[in-house]
Design a protein around this motif. Structure first.
Motif, mmCIF file in Angstrom:
data_model
loop_
_atom_site.group_PDB
_atom_site.id
_atom_site.type_symbol
_atom_site.label_atom_id
_atom_site.label_comp_id
_atom_site.label_asym_id
_atom_site.label_seq_id
_atom_site.Cartn_x
_atom_site.Cartn_y
_atom_site.Cartn_z
ATOM 1 N N UNK A 7 0.778 -1.240 0.000
ATOM 2 C CA UNK A 7 0.000 0.000 0.000
ATOM 3 C C UNK A 7 0.811 1.293 0.000
ATOM 4 N N UNK A 8 2.003 1.306 0.599
ATOM 5 C CA UNK A 8 2.726 2.570 0.707
ATOM 6 C C UNK A 8 4.234 2.338 0.706
ATOM 7 N N UNK A 9 4.971 3.428 0.656
ATOM 8 C CA UNK A 9 6.434 3.337 0.570
ATOM 9 C C UNK A 9 7.033 2.684 1.808
ATOM 10 N N UNK A 10 6.432 2.915 2.961
ATOM 11 C CA UNK A 10 6.935 2.297 4.193
ATOM 12 C C UNK A 10 6.856 0.772 4.085
ATOM 13 N N UNK A 11 5.785 0.261 3.499
ATOM 14 C CA UNK A 11 5.615 -1.185 3.329
ATOM 15 C C UNK A 11 6.650 -1.760 2.368
ATOM 16 N N UNK A 12 6.917 -1.054 1.296
ATOM 17 C CA UNK A 12 7.890 -1.570 0.322
ATOM 18 C C UNK A 12 9.289 -1.577 0.926
ATOM 19 N N UNK A 47 17.009 0.663 -4.467
ATOM 20 C CA UNK A 47 16.331 -0.005 -5.589
ATOM 21 C C UNK A 47 15.089 0.778 -6.014
ATOM 22 N N UNK A 48 14.374 1.307 -5.066
ATOM 23 C CA UNK A 48 13.192 2.108 -5.378
ATOM 24 C C UNK A 48 13.592 3.349 -6.175
ATOM 25 N N UNK A 82 14.497 -4.750 -6.728
ATOM 26 C CA UNK A 82 14.144 -4.069 -7.975
ATOM 27 C C UNK A 82 12.788 -4.551 -8.493
ATOM 28 N N UNK A 83 12.557 -5.856 -8.411
ATOM 29 C CA UNK A 83 11.280 -6.416 -8.887
ATOM 30 C C UNK A 83 10.114 -5.918 -8.042
ATOM 31 N N UNK A 84 10.295 -5.895 -6.717
ATOM 32 C CA UNK A 84 9.240 -5.401 -5.822
ATOM 33 C C UNK A 84 8.988 -3.921 -6.100
ATOM 34 N N UNK A 85 10.063 -3.151 -6.250
ATOM 35 C CA UNK A 85 9.921 -1.716 -6.515
ATOM 36 C C UNK A 85 9.204 -1.470 -7.845
ATOM 37 N N UNK A 86 9.533 -2.251 -8.859
ATOM 38 C CA UNK A 86 8.870 -2.094 -10.163
ATOM 39 C C UNK A 86 7.376 -2.360 -10.055
#
Length: 146
Positions: free
Chosen positions: A66-71, A81-82, A105-109
């Motif tokens: 849901x948000x940047x903190x989660x990623x 990577x983000x 990288x994959x999660x960030x994409x």
């Protein structure tokens, strides 16, 4: 282990190595190619497909966050990577095979909503190139031993 079981183990190892779980599918690929050198193309294709599907599972996990903190929590606090994906876009997924940052990288994409088809193609190209290098090195070593 027979040919089919070796290829199944390679596919499974390749998939799992591309998720957030640790693993070394390169060693499995080398083992398969040493045992069955005639399976080169089958092994390369299965390893690439398995590793790409594993990368896409990380991509889809990113889409669910849901948000940047989660990623940042999911990627171990790796904001680099983000930022790479933000700054350079989908082409950074050519590096999705690299240890440590590849999964992030994959999660960030996924979180940044990079087009899934573009992401999958770029992941596959990078992963195939890495496996091709491993296969070439394995064949060279095996030939020099023989």
């Amino acid at each position: 282990m027979d040919e089919q079981a070796s290829l199944l183990a390679l596919f499974t190892s390749s998939f799992l190595a591309a998720t957030l779980l640790p693993g070394g599918s390169e060693a499995v690929l080398a083992g398969v190619l040493i045992a069955y050198p005639d399976l080169l193309w089958y092994a390369l294709i299965l390893a690439t497909i398995g590793n790409t599907l594993g990368g896409m599972s990380s991509y889809f996990i990113g889409r669910l966050l849901p948000d940047e903190k989660s990623i940042l929590k999911k990627t171990g606090g790796n904001s680099r990577s983000l930022e790479w994906v933000r700054n350079h876009g989908a082409p950074v997924l050519l590096l999705s095979w690299t240890p440590v940052i590849g999964d992030a990288l994959c999660v960030a994409a996924g979180w940044l909503r990079v087009n899934w088809l573009t992401a999958m193609i770029l992941m596959a190209v990078g992963k195939f190139a890495r496996y091709w290098i491993v296969a070439t090195a394995t064949n060279s070593v095996a030939a020099s031993i023989s």
